[in-house]
Design a protein around this motif. Structure first.
Motif, PDB file in Angstrom:
ATOM      1  N   UNK A   1      66.760  10.265 -29.092  1.00 50.94           N
ATOM      2  CA  UNK A   1      65.993  10.425 -28.009  1.00 50.94           C
ATOM      3  C   UNK A   1      64.658  11.195 -28.067  1.00 50.94           C
ATOM      4  N   UNK A   2      64.729  12.305 -28.583  1.00 50.72           N
ATOM      5  CA  UNK A   2      63.695  13.166 -28.465  1.00 50.72           C
ATOM      6  C   UNK A   2      62.270  12.390 -29.505  1.00 50.72           C
ATOM      7  N   UNK A   3      62.860  11.875 -30.335  1.00 49.60           N
ATOM      8  CA  UNK A   3      61.404  10.881 -31.059  1.00 49.60           C
ATOM      9  C   UNK A   3      61.132   9.726 -30.590  1.00 49.60           C
TER      10      UNK A   3
ATOM     11  N   UNK B   1      57.083   8.628 -28.397  1.00 48.25           N
ATOM     12  CA  UNK B   1      56.437   7.646 -28.772  1.00 48.25           C
ATOM     13  C   UNK B   1      56.322   6.730 -27.601  1.00 48.25           C
ATOM     14  N   UNK B   2      56.842   6.957 -26.522  1.00 50.80           N
ATOM     15  CA  UNK B   2      56.738   6.278 -25.202  1.00 50.80           C
ATOM     16  C   UNK B   2      58.156   5.121 -25.134  1.00 50.80           C
ATOM     17  N   UNK B   3      58.985   5.393 -26.039  1.00 45.64           N
ATOM     18  CA  UNK B   3      60.061   4.354 -25.889  1.00 45.64           C
ATOM     19  C   UNK B   3      61.269   4.716 -25.189  1.00 45.64           C
ATOM     20  N   UNK B   4      61.939   3.772 -24.589  1.00 45.61           N
ATOM     21  CA  UNK B   4      63.079   4.316 -23.762  1.00 45.61           C
ATOM     22  C   UNK B   4      64.293   3.597 -24.384  1.00 45.61           C
ATOM     23  N   UNK B   5      65.662   4.034 -23.965  1.00 43.25           N
ATOM     24  CA  UNK B   5      66.962   3.441 -24.309  1.00 43.25           C
ATOM     25  C   UNK B   5      67.488   2.727 -23.579  1.00 43.25           C
ATOM     26  N   UNK B   6      68.133   1.745 -23.966  1.00 43.19           N
ATOM     27  CA  UNK B   6      69.153   0.661 -23.425  1.00 43.19           C
ATOM     28  C   UNK B   6      70.382   0.985 -23.849  1.00 43.19           C
TER      29      UNK B   6
ATOM     30  N   UNK C   1      69.698   2.322 -18.231  1.00 52.31           N
ATOM     31  CA  UNK C   1      68.162   2.530 -19.008  1.00 52.31           C
ATOM     32  C   UNK C   1      67.836   4.038 -18.631  1.00 52.31           C
ATOM     33  N   UNK C   2      67.478   4.278 -20.060  1.00 48.09           N
ATOM     34  CA  UNK C   2      66.975   5.920 -20.089  1.00 48.09           C
ATOM     35  C   UNK C   2      65.572   5.813 -20.489  1.00 48.09           C
ATOM     36  N   UNK C   3      64.650   6.364 -19.689  1.00 46.12           N
ATOM     37  CA  UNK C   3      63.376   6.340 -20.075  1.00 46.12           C
ATOM     38  C   UNK C   3      62.884   7.744 -19.883  1.00 46.12           C
ATOM     39  N   UNK C   4      63.072   8.337 -20.917  1.00 43.42           N
ATOM     40  CA  UNK C   4      62.583   9.800 -21.119  1.00 43.42           C
ATOM     41  C   UNK C   4      60.981   9.906 -20.956  1.00 43.42           C
ATOM     42  N   UNK C   5      60.757  11.155 -20.768  1.00 37.85           N
ATOM     43  CA  UNK C   5      59.471  11.518 -20.627  1.00 37.85           C
ATOM     44  C   UNK C   5      59.137  12.774 -21.329  1.00 37.85           C
ATOM     45  N   UNK C   6      58.138  13.131 -21.620  1.00 40.48           N
ATOM     46  CA  UNK C   6      57.686  14.444 -22.288  1.00 40.48           C
ATOM     47  C   UNK C   6      56.757  15.157 -21.377  1.00 40.48           C
ATOM     48  N   UNK C   7      56.804  14.900 -20.046  1.00 40.70           N
ATOM     49  CA  UNK C   7      55.899  15.598 -19.160  1.00 40.70           C
ATOM     50  C   UNK C   7      56.401  16.836 -18.903  1.00 40.70           C
TER      51      UNK C   7
ATOM     52  N   UNK D   1      57.193  15.752 -12.515  1.00 43.19           N
ATOM     53  CA  UNK D   1      56.504  14.700 -13.400  1.00 43.19           C
ATOM     54  C   UNK D   1      57.275  13.715 -14.161  1.00 43.19           C
ATOM     55  N   UNK D   2      58.313  14.449 -14.699  1.00 45.57           N
ATOM     56  CA  UNK D   2      59.365  13.814 -15.390  1.00 45.57           C
ATOM     57  C   UNK D   2      60.052  12.794 -14.775  1.00 45.57           C
ATOM     58  N   UNK D   3      60.302  12.959 -13.584  1.00 45.71           N
ATOM     59  CA  UNK D   3      61.342  12.066 -12.661  1.00 45.71           C
ATOM     60  C   UNK D   3      60.044  10.838 -12.336  1.00 45.71           C
ATOM     61  N   UNK D   4      59.022  11.140 -12.017  1.00 45.00           N
ATOM     62  CA  UNK D   4      57.847  10.354 -11.673  1.00 45.00           C
ATOM     63  C   UNK D   4      57.834   9.245 -12.614  1.00 45.00           C
ATOM     64  N   UNK D   5      57.743   9.801 -13.974  1.00 41.00           N
ATOM     65  CA  UNK D   5      57.487   8.988 -15.017  1.00 41.00           C
ATOM     66  C   UNK D   5      58.798   7.956 -15.379  1.00 41.00           C
ATOM     67  N   UNK D   6      59.904   8.504 -15.285  1.00 42.15           N
ATOM     68  CA  UNK D   6      61.103   7.984 -15.290  1.00 42.15           C
ATOM     69  C   UNK D   6      61.342   6.876 -14.365  1.00 42.15           C
TER      70      UNK D   6
END
Lengths: 342, 342
Positions: free
Chosen positions: A88-90, A94-99, B99-105, B110-115
DNA sequence: ATAAATTGATAAAACGTTTAACTTATCGGA
DNA sequence: TCCGATAAGTTAAACGTTTTATCAATTTAT
């Protein structure tokens, strides 16, 4: 809910202009006044671009399918979770998500098939290994993944064809618990493995046996026990083992949870650790650190392995070809449960 | 890779027929011979339906966005993982993915907004709470979620407007560790919380203070300490606390990891547990069970909470309207670290 | 024998974005 | 004055699937 068309209408523009601007704020193809109108409309209608439509159009989802062939609840074991943390951290960098597309099929092969099937369309896959799947099952999983024509990487699956992109956590040569104990004078070493038939347990079994025999110490299959990665089961099995084999001076445990359980058994049997029994765990999890005495263990750098896997995959998606193999070595964390014999 | 059009071509049919059959194997709109040709083509071309295209067409993704406003690595803490396990098990039963869309805000808002932004288009959301976000941040998150017009459910966020679908793990009235210790004769009780300002820590602080005062025992803010949910920090802070307040006979810890760390402190200070110091944890995690002595704790039924949340959300997606609130109560797990005073 | 129902199919529009190709209008420079 | 750039747009097709409406052929009912 609101689409790009509505934004366009509100801003008095065509959808194309809106899309152009939204994907490149500094585009010159949309004028400053128009940009402001778009911004206002986006704010007003709470517009978010629909990833499904956008993926369909660009043929790129920015999504990685996570394939975990586990019959057990996901997120229920520390090993997988640490791996996931790394992945996840990597990915997020790079702006990728996980499914995650879980399945409630009854065999690990079916689970993987369903997961792949349902996440078809994402940009790549990470195949996890769990202690619960056998070599045959793993091979079927790989075949299935190859059919997708998308890049994928396997995580810590031993005995893998090296043409496949993979990250391997190697512990045999570099940091076998058995060898560690041997070097400290132990000769009667019990082995506490995870699950019978599991790829990892099989590997550790063979390593243990080979290392003992290389050192001229006879290997006794009776001194191997399976804890199923569970605290209860480990407790029961280790207790049985120690009672039947009082000659054992050390236990090599495949996970810290099993090592912690072994520690409990020792206490209940009145064996002092490490004076009468040495114990070594594996994973460097919190359980090893919080135990008392704190448990000597081997840090498998699991999170780093997850990161490497994600990195490898992302490179492949970006176009780098060919299989590649990354090997992560463990390091010993010396604490209080191993005693050196005279 | 291969599309429904190619299947159709290979089977000598129109895409419509293929779609019809694939979505309903028992349809009468495709003849038996045609069905066989479709099956053969699917097998031959390794066809999997593209979820992105299908979602776009049906306006239903069968995907739930998981929103975790955490600055810490995901999957790194047992509490969140157990919650996820529950959510996942319920979702998979009904054929939904995550669906996990992590963020590095850098801020949780901001994290939640991006997710949310990046997972726009999925069928609903689960908003997790983490010990790291404050009430204000949580409220902003909720506002943001409401803008999506999709159903969502919040997981264990105290002090929430009851019009919002939510699952709450209540421990105050039913199972406060402080009350438990009080009932066993303890009067000088230290409190080990997670993070200053976090919603959960704040709630437990207030509960602790109120319960003490109700019982006519003066509350001393100096006996509250923050362990940041980490073993190291907890060890340091608890050690300081016990040294400065030797009058304490018991510690109420907000998590089992912090309780296990406290146990270590006691051992290092030569305090025997529970004779000289009682300790109660929270979460009923493996850490409490594997400690020695095993730690008395409160089972928050976290996995069940996750399940309920997913269930609530799925109902909402299926059309049930209105807010709904599910309250999960904890239960005490009595083990060896609490002594009853005379 | 004819009307009605059924079977087995297809055409085409729609979902929301993207993007290559095209169109104007304006402006500077030769 | 006219040419070429450039700025500021637009059009329309495409991505892969679903689904409504339509149709022809066959079967069943009367």
């Amino acid at each position: 809910m609101s689409s790009i068309r509505e934004i366009a209408a509100l801003a008095g523009l065509s959808p194309a202009s809106v899309s152009l601007y939204l994907n490149d704020k500094s585009t010159t193809r949309v004028g400053p006044a128009a940009k402001e109108r778009i911004d206002a409309a986006v704010k007003k209608l709470h517009y978010h671009k629909n990833i499904f439509a956008s993926t369909l159009s660009t043929q790129e989802s920015k999504l990685i399918g996570i394939i975990i062939p586990s019959l057990m609840p996901l997120f229920g074991n520390e090993y997988t979770n640490t791996l996931l943390t790394g992945v996840q951290s990597q990915l997020s960098e790079r702006g990728y998500g996980m499914l995650f597309f879980p399945s409630n099929a009854h065999t690990s092969v079916e689970i993987v098939e369903e997961q792949i099937h349902r996440s078809s369309g994402c940009d790549g896959y990470v195949l996890f290994s769990t202690g619960f799947c056998t070599q045959t099952q793993v091979e079927k999983n790989i075949l299935e993944l190859q059919k997708t024509d998308k890049p994928f990487v396997t995580l810590n699956i031993p005995e893998m064809d090296s043409a496949i992109r993979q990250v391997l956590i190697r512990d045999l040569e570099v940091c076998s618990g058995t060898r560690y104990l041997l070097e400290r004078g132990h000769k009667r070493i019990g082995l506490v493995l995870g699950r019978t038939g599991g790829v990892h347990a099989k590997k550790l079994y063979a390593d243990h046996r080979d290392i003992l025999e290389e050192s001229g110490i006879p290997f006794d299959p009776q001194t191997v026990v399976y804890g199923e990665y569970s605290a209860e089961q480990s407790y029961t099995m280790v207790k049985k083992l120690l009672k039947q084999h009082p000659e054992l001076t050390a236990l090599n445990c495949m996970s810290d949870i099993m090592a912690a359980s072994a520690l409990l058994v020792a206490q209940d049997l009145g064996l002092s650790v490490p004076e009468e029994l040495s114990i070594i765990g594996r994973n460097n999890s919190l359980h090893a650190r919080l135990a008392s005495p704190s448990i000597t263990t081997v840090d498998l750098h699991i999170e780093e392995a997850g990161k490497s896997a994600a990195h490898l995959l992302l490179e492949a998606i970006a176009g780098s070809t060919g299989g590649q193999k990354i090997i992560i070595s463990g390091t010993f964390i010396e604490r209080e449960t191993v005693r050196t014999l005279q």
